[in-house]
Motif scaffolding. Structure first.
Motif, mmCIF file in Angstrom:
data_model
loop_
_atom_site.group_PDB
_atom_site.id
_atom_site.type_symbol
_atom_site.label_atom_id
_atom_site.label_comp_id
_atom_site.label_asym_id
_atom_site.label_seq_id
_atom_site.Cartn_x
_atom_site.Cartn_y
_atom_site.Cartn_z
ATOM 1 N N ARG A 122 10.809 1.157 21.645
ATOM 2 C CA ARG A 122 11.765 1.268 22.697
ATOM 3 C C ARG A 122 12.136 2.740 23.120
ATOM 4 O O ARG A 122 12.113 3.149 24.312
ATOM 5 C CB ARG A 122 13.061 0.631 22.222
ATOM 6 N N LYS A 123 12.261 3.545 22.200
ATOM 7 C CA LYS A 123 12.394 5.022 22.294
ATOM 8 C C LYS A 123 11.118 5.653 23.129
ATOM 9 O O LYS A 123 11.321 6.518 24.076
ATOM 10 C CB LYS A 123 12.743 5.870 21.410
ATOM 11 N N ASP A 125 8.980 4.200 24.976
ATOM 12 C CA ASP A 125 9.004 3.531 26.429
ATOM 13 C C ASP A 125 9.989 4.440 27.348
ATOM 14 O O ASP A 125 9.683 4.942 28.413
ATOM 15 C CB ASP A 125 9.343 2.112 26.506
ATOM 16 N N GLU A 126 11.040 4.631 26.891
ATOM 17 C CA GLU A 126 12.067 5.645 27.588
ATOM 18 C C GLU A 126 11.708 6.917 27.613
ATOM 19 O O GLU A 126 11.720 7.557 28.770
ATOM 20 C CB GLU A 126 13.337 5.742 26.891
ATOM 21 N N ILE A 127 10.965 7.311 26.672
ATOM 22 C CA ILE A 127 10.335 8.992 26.754
ATOM 23 C C ILE A 127 8.988 8.989 27.590
ATOM 24 O O ILE A 127 9.158 9.848 28.560
ATOM 25 C CB ILE A 127 9.866 9.406 25.317
ATOM 26 N N GLU A 128 8.317 8.109 27.951
ATOM 27 C CA GLU A 128 7.262 7.842 28.865
ATOM 28 C C GLU A 128 7.861 7.855 30.075
ATOM 29 O O GLU A 128 7.051 8.584 30.939
ATOM 30 C CB GLU A 128 6.410 6.722 28.519
ATOM 31 N N LYS A 129 8.786 7.051 30.414
ATOM 32 C CA LYS A 129 9.538 7.354 31.679
ATOM 33 C C LYS A 129 10.073 8.570 32.026
ATOM 34 O O LYS A 129 9.979 9.146 33.044
ATOM 35 C CB LYS A 129 10.814 6.087 31.985
ATOM 36 N N ALA A 130 10.655 9.266 31.091
ATOM 37 C CA ALA A 130 11.328 10.408 31.393
ATOM 38 C C ALA A 130 10.084 11.675 31.446
ATOM 39 O O ALA A 130 10.102 12.498 32.596
ATOM 40 C CB ALA A 130 12.138 10.991 30.095
ATOM 41 N N GLU A 133 8.779 11.158 35.326
ATOM 42 C CA GLU A 133 9.679 11.947 35.938
ATOM 43 C C GLU A 133 9.597 13.353 36.103
ATOM 44 O O GLU A 133 9.576 14.200 37.073
ATOM 45 C CB GLU A 133 11.421 11.646 35.699
#
Length: 166
Positions: A122-123, A125-130, A133
């Protein structure tokens, strides 16, 4: 396409990540980068499955049985090292291969096992989005002013381009 190095740089410095993604090649002559390359060559000279390019997306140092292995000079950036390895484990899992990780720190002569968890996924996935960006931003991230900045391949760029203050 995000690589393990992108993940590592995300934890070290968003500015470094952004500059690296723009193909600003300050690292080719950097002493620490050269030392790291030599370390990889020496550490894995007998490995059969090294420098594996997976789906033209990311490169893994070595797969050794149930383990993906990474070697680092020192443990100064353990969180970045751990998440780089977790990224590889997660990408392999998405492709149907479940592996564990080992990161070896040569200066300390120690190895740490890394196991991918659901929370890590889950983390990541968040890191990939960040990361996406940051990479898509037209504006360079701010300079961090951390003690390790002086050893960075991008140090001169960061400090000369903004007046040279430390």
């Amino acid at each position: 396409m995000i690589s393990g190095l992108h993940v590592q740089y995300y934890f070290i410095c968003h500015r470094k990540l952004w500059l690296y993604s723009k193909n600003l090649g300050f690292e080719a002559e950097d002493e620490k980068v050269i030392d790291g390359s030599l370390l990889h060559d020496r550490a894995y000279k007998n490995a059969d499955r090294k420098e594996l390019l997976i789906d033209q997306s990311f490169k893994i140092d070595v797969i050794d049985g149930d383990y993906v292995r990474e070697v680092k000079l020192s443990s100064k950036m353990t969180e970045a090292d751990k998440y780089q390895l977790l990224f590889y484990l997660y990408q392999l899992k998405k492709r149907g291969l479940n592996k564990k990780g080992l990161v070896s720190y040569t200066k300390e002569k120690r190895t740490e096992e890394v196991i991918l968890t659901d929370a890590d996924e889950r983390k990541l996935d968040e890191i990939e989005k960040a990361i996406n960006e940051i990479l898509q931003s037209e504006k360079i991230p701010k300079r961090l002013k951390k003690p390790y900045c002086r050893q960075c391949a991008y140090y001169d760029f960061c400090y000369i381009s903004e007046g040279g203050d430390t």
